[in-house]
Design an enzyme around this catalytic site. Structure first.
Site, mmCIF file in Angstrom:
data_model
loop_
_atom_site.group_PDB
_atom_site.id
_atom_site.type_symbol
_atom_site.label_atom_id
_atom_site.label_comp_id
_atom_site.label_asym_id
_atom_site.label_seq_id
_atom_site.Cartn_x
_atom_site.Cartn_y
_atom_site.Cartn_z
ATOM 1 N N ASP A 126 0.069 1.711 -2.875
ATOM 2 C CA ASP A 126 -0.587 1.619 -1.567
ATOM 3 C C ASP A 126 -2.099 1.823 -1.723
ATOM 4 O O ASP A 126 -2.556 2.422 -2.699
ATOM 5 C CB ASP A 126 -0.070 2.722 -0.623
ATOM 6 C CG ASP A 126 1.394 2.534 -0.286
ATOM 7 O OD1 ASP A 126 1.902 1.419 -0.451
ATOM 8 O OD2 ASP A 126 2.012 3.528 0.155
HETATM 9 N N1 URA Z 1 5.502 5.450 -2.537
HETATM 10 C C1 URA Z 1 4.572 5.322 -1.571
HETATM 11 O O1 URA Z 1 4.760 5.767 -0.440
HETATM 12 N N2 URA Z 1 3.412 4.699 -1.887
HETATM 13 C C2 URA Z 1 3.135 4.230 -3.118
HETATM 14 O O2 URA Z 1 2.047 3.672 -3.365
HETATM 15 C C3 URA Z 1 4.113 4.374 -4.121
HETATM 16 C C4 URA Z 1 5.294 4.991 -3.800
#
Ligand code: URA
Length: 254
Positions: A126
């Site tokens: 993310d």
């Molecule tokens: N879980 C999440 O919530 N975000 C990420 O980037 C990776 C795993």
């Protein structure tokens, strides 16, 4: 790592648009070289990274590339984005990396820049997640890491807003039902590091998975950092935004 293989005679026939009979003749006359060696065997198996020359003409010359990046918060794991800088933008600004050599990403105009056009991201993070991102131009390698059957572990350091409760450990192991996807998450490991920090290991990568898991306890994630993918660990000498090529050993670790 085994890349998808095909037969040399088929490749040459298709590439030069000549019948296989003619290819056999080229091979018998020693006019084809594969990876620096004269190739005579019509059954010889090649892959997308074999270096193939016929009568001095390079038919294929593509180098497999495997990169680890320490992604900073605020970069998008995408090749293009209208609003934010992407991890590919970051690599493009990085001076050319040597095998195993760590390169700072201070921009040097006209320096050898990292070739990024054929790279893809192996497992996105993310926007506000940091840590290990792998990039490659080897589709077979990334497919293996991403395929659900291989159940490659992804390890994260998570910092939470509220204290972590022991009951989370079992809940993560049991899995959570995600109504949107209609699935129950695979057993995940949660190790409590301190009152607000935990290590989480997942074998899958659902949308915002870790945030949604802690969301079930109304405990917001304040920082999320990926430490490893399979046995490939983020090199802790890489500062946020820095990258390096994987070593030959690391490439075989997943
Ligand atoms: N879980 C999440 O919530 N975000 C990420 O980037 C990776 C795993």
């Amino acid at each position: 790592m085994q890349s998808k293989r095909s037969r040399l005679d088929r490749f040459i026939s298709r590439h030069l648009q000549i019948p296989k009979k003619q290819v056999r003749l080229l091979l018998a006359q020693g006019r084809v070289m594969v990876d620096g060696v004269i190739a005579r065997d019509i059954d010889l198996q090649i892959d997308q990274f074999s270096h193939i020359i016929c009568d001095g003409l390079v038919l294929q010359q593509r180098q497999a590339r495997y990169i680890m990046l320490n992604k900073p918060v605020g970069m998008v794991c995408a090749t293009k984005d209208d609003k934010h800088r992407t991890v590919i933008d970051l690599l493009k600004e990085t001076v050319n990396y040597s095998p195993n050599g760590i390169q700072p990403n201070n921009i040097q105009p006209n320096s050898n820049q990292v070739q990024c056009d054929d790279l893809h991201i192996v497992g996105r993070l993310d926007l506000n997640t940091s840590g290990l991102v792998l990039l490659t131009n080897d589709g077979q390698w990334s497919k293996r890491i991403m395929s659900p059957e291989h159940k490659v572990n992804k390890r994260y350091l998570v910092t939470l807003k509220n204290p972590i409760d022991e009951e989370y450990v079992q809940a993560f192991a049991d899995g959570f039902y995600f109504a949107f996807e209609g699935i129950t998450t695979l057993p995940a490991t949660l190790e409590i590091v301190s009152s607000h920090r935990a290590l989480v290991t997942l074998q899958e990568g659902r949308y915002h998975q870790i945030k949604r898991m802690f969301g079930r306890f109304r405990n917001p994630v304040v920082a999320l950092h990926r430490l490893s993918v399979g046995d490939i660990r983020l090199d802790d000498t890489l500062l946020p935004g820095q990258s390096r090529q994987l070593t030959a050993d690391e490439i075989t670790l997943v």
